[in-house]
Design an enzyme around this catalytic site. Structure first.
Site: not given
Ligand code: URA
Length: 242
Positions: A102-103
């Site tokens: 994820d980011y």
């Protein structure tokens, strides 16, 4: 001679399934002629063109281990112009991330243009260990841990059995640090698993992927894999897909 979709996938253009879709859609040509058949076999001498791009069958493979920092997306490019993991590894090779973080997740990320290794590692039958360290809002109970270990329902499926260990507890702040080892790689899997027992991940780091960890690498730094590491990773993948 090898099947066309396998060669396209092995050259790292896309997965074998997507290669099949591209062939069916008439987006693949061999020696200048569009092909629609999935069974067709090609040799080293055949020129393969996918979506107008001629695949270079002689390029060298590159393998990088990145310590992914927060705030970078796991993709080759982003239509919103955000920085991607590929931007952090300067090379002219068409490398791409193996799986995704994820980011806001940090830690071990492998990037390569070797489709055989990438697809092999991502195939569920290879059972690659992904070790995550999660900082959790709330304190996991013994019952929570038991449930997580034996599998919880997220997005309508039950997660596989996995290793879960509470490493430390901060009673004052009502937080804990948890180690989770999974073999699957569903979207936001660790966060959703923790949510399923009523707690929240506030920080997530992938500490290990197969044999790879980020020791010696600061966030945002990368290094090339050694030949020995590449050989070990190859020995870990299931050959069924290849
Ligand atoms: N699980 C998540 O929730 N996020 C990641 O980035 C990786 C695994």
């Amino acid at each position: 001679m090898e099947r066309l979709q396998k060669v396209i996938a092995n050259l790292g253009y896309c997965s074998r399934r997507n290669a099949e879709k591209l062939i069916k859609a008439g987006k693949v040509a061999v020696n200048g002629e569009t092909v629609f058949e999935l069974g067709i076999k090609v040799s080293k001498k055949d020129v393969i063109e996918v979506e107008g791009i001629i695949l270079d069958r002689n390029y060298n493979y590159e393998y990088y281990l990145l310590n992914k920092p927060r705030g970078v997306i796991t993709a080759v490019c982003d239509d919103r112009g955000r920085k991607t993991v590929v931007d952090l590894v300067p090379t002219s090779a068409r490398i791409y991330p193996v799986g995704r973080l994820d980011y806001d997740t940090t830690g071990v990320l492998l990037l390569t243009n070797d489709g055989v290794l990438a697809n092999g590692l991502m195939h569920p039958s290879s059972n690659i260990d992904k070790v995550y360290i999660a900082k959790v809002e709330g304190i996991l109970t013994g019952y929570d841990v038991k449930r997580l270990r034996s599998g919880v329902m997220i997005d309508g499926y039950r997660t596989s059995k996995c290793h879960v260990k509470v490493k430390s507890v901060d009673k004052k702040k009502e937080r804990c640090i948890v180690e989770i080892v999974i073999h699957e790689g569903r979207n936001h899997q660790v966060k959703k698993m923790i949510e399923s027992v009523g707690k929240k991940v506030i920080k997530l780091k992938r500490e290990r992927y197969a044999i790879l960890d980020v020791s010696g690498l600061k966030a945002g730094d990368y290094r090339k894999l050694t030949n020995k590491e590449i050989a070990i990773l190859y020995s870990m993948i299931s050959q069924k897909e290849n």
